[in-house]
Design a protein around this motif. Structure first.
Motif, short mmCIF file in Angstrom:
data_model
loop_
_atom_site.label_atom_id
_atom_site.label_comp_id
_atom_site.label_asym_id
_atom_site.label_seq_id
_atom_site.Cartn_x
_atom_site.Cartn_y
_atom_site.Cartn_z
N LEU A 33 9.72 3.48 0.58
CA LEU A 33 9.09 2.87 -0.60
C LEU A 33 9.36 3.72 -1.82
O LEU A 33 9.40 4.95 -1.75
CB LEU A 33 7.58 2.75 -0.39
N TYR A 34 9.53 3.07 -2.94
CA TYR A 34 9.67 3.76 -4.21
C TYR A 34 8.31 3.84 -4.88
O TYR A 34 7.41 3.04 -4.59
CB TYR A 34 10.68 3.04 -5.11
N LYS A 35 8.14 4.80 -5.78
CA LYS A 35 6.87 4.99 -6.46
C LYS A 35 6.42 3.66 -7.07
O LYS A 35 7.18 2.99 -7.77
CB LYS A 35 6.99 6.05 -7.54
N GLY A 36 5.17 3.28 -6.79
CA GLY A 36 4.61 2.06 -7.35
C GLY A 36 4.78 0.83 -6.49
O GLY A 36 4.21 -0.21 -6.78
N GLU A 37 5.57 0.93 -5.40
CA GLU A 37 5.72 -0.23 -4.49
C GLU A 37 4.44 -0.41 -3.69
O GLU A 37 3.77 0.56 -3.31
CB GLU A 37 6.90 -0.04 -3.55
N LEU A 38 4.13 -1.65 -3.39
CA LEU A 38 2.90 -2.00 -2.69
C LEU A 38 2.93 -1.55 -1.24
O LEU A 38 3.89 -1.81 -0.52
CB LEU A 38 2.71 -3.52 -2.77
N ILE A 39 1.84 -0.89 -0.80
CA ILE A 39 1.68 -0.51 0.60
C ILE A 39 0.78 -1.52 1.29
O ILE A 39 1.11 -2.05 2.34
CB ILE A 39 1.10 0.91 0.76
N PHE A 40 -0.39 -1.80 0.69
CA PHE A 40 -1.31 -2.80 1.25
C PHE A 40 -2.28 -3.25 0.18
O PHE A 40 -2.36 -2.67 -0.90
CB PHE A 40 -2.06 -2.25 2.48
N CYS A 41 -3.02 -4.32 0.48
CA CYS A 41 -4.03 -4.85 -0.43
C CYS A 41 -5.39 -4.85 0.27
O CYS A 41 -5.47 -5.01 1.49
CB CYS A 41 -3.70 -6.29 -0.85
N VAL A 42 -6.44 -4.68 -0.52
CA VAL A 42 -7.81 -4.70 0.00
C VAL A 42 -8.60 -5.75 -0.77
O VAL A 42 -8.65 -5.73 -1.99
CB VAL A 42 -8.50 -3.32 -0.17
N ASP A 43 -9.20 -6.67 -0.04
CA ASP A 43 -10.06 -7.71 -0.63
C ASP A 43 -11.49 -7.21 -0.57
O ASP A 43 -11.99 -6.87 0.49
CB ASP A 43 -9.90 -9.01 0.16
N ILE A 44 -12.15 -7.14 -1.73
CA ILE A 44 -13.56 -6.71 -1.75
C ILE A 44 -14.44 -7.81 -2.35
O ILE A 44 -15.34 -7.55 -3.13
CB ILE A 44 -13.75 -5.37 -2.49
N GLY A 45 -14.19 -9.01 -1.95
CA GLY A 45 -14.99 -10.13 -2.45
C GLY A 45 -14.24 -10.88 -3.53
O GLY A 45 -13.34 -11.65 -3.24
N ASP A 46 -14.62 -10.63 -4.77
CA ASP A 46 -13.99 -11.32 -5.89
C ASP A 46 -12.77 -10.60 -6.44
O ASP A 46 -12.12 -11.08 -7.35
CB ASP A 46 -15.00 -11.50 -7.03
N VAL A 47 -12.48 -9.42 -5.91
CA VAL A 47 -11.40 -8.60 -6.45
C VAL A 47 -10.46 -8.16 -5.33
O VAL A 47 -10.90 -7.87 -4.22
CB VAL A 47 -11.98 -7.35 -7.15
N ILE A 48 -9.17 -8.11 -5.65
CA ILE A 48 -8.18 -7.59 -4.70
C ILE A 48 -7.61 -6.31 -5.31
O ILE A 48 -7.12 -6.31 -6.44
CB ILE A 48 -7.07 -8.62 -4.45
N LEU A 49 -7.71 -5.24 -4.53
CA LEU A 49 -7.17 -3.95 -4.96
C LEU A 49 -5.82 -3.75 -4.30
O LEU A 49 -5.66 -3.96 -3.10
CB LEU A 49 -8.12 -2.82 -4.55
N GLU A 50 -4.84 -3.34 -5.09
CA GLU A 50 -3.51 -3.06 -4.57
C GLU A 50 -3.33 -1.56 -4.45
O GLU A 50 -3.62 -0.82 -5.38
CB GLU A 50 -2.44 -3.64 -5.50
#
Length: 122
Positions: free
Chosen positions: A34-51
């Motif tokens: 992966l290059y810097k800034g590429e997505l590893i995973f996402c987390v859903d915390i209800g109304d918001v998705i954290l990348e």
């Protein structure tokens, strides 16, 4: 050098809610560079998705969670090796395809056939 990748905490700008942290797709796979800034995973915390992105360029060594799995803030879910060298990309075969090969091979056969007919060697 092994770096732990953790689930982020709830951003302070969001109101406190009783929502779960759940891993959602896309999730990178171990062994991927992966290059810097590429997505590893996402987390859903209800109304918001954290990348969660790669902190630096390197190899994702392990991924200890799967999509749909519940996690906690600051939980270690992956290991990342930023000392791993970038994979070498071959420039010889860049853009090469079977179509290029066949058109080149077919063209050579046609040219040789025409030459053989022209020179009466067929």
């Amino acid at each position: 050098m092994d770096t732990e990748v953790k689930v982020p905490e709830r951003p302070s700008s969001l109101p406190e809610m009783d929502s779960e942290f759940v891993i959602i797709p896309p999730v990178s796979h171990p062994g991927k560079y992966l290059y810097k800034g590429e997505l590893i995973f996402c987390v859903d915390i209800g109304d918001v998705i954290l990348e969660v992105e790669a902190p630096e360029a390197g190899m994702l060594l392990s991924m200890e969670v799967k999509p749909g799995q519940k996690v906690e803030p600051n939980q270690v879910v992956a290991h990342f090796d930023k000392s791993h060298p970038e994979p070498i990309k071959s420039k010889i075969f860049h853009g090469f395809s079977l179509g290029h090969f066949l058109s080149g091979a077919l063209g050579a056969v046609v040219v040789l056939g025409i030459y053989a007919i022209w020179s009466n060697e067929l």
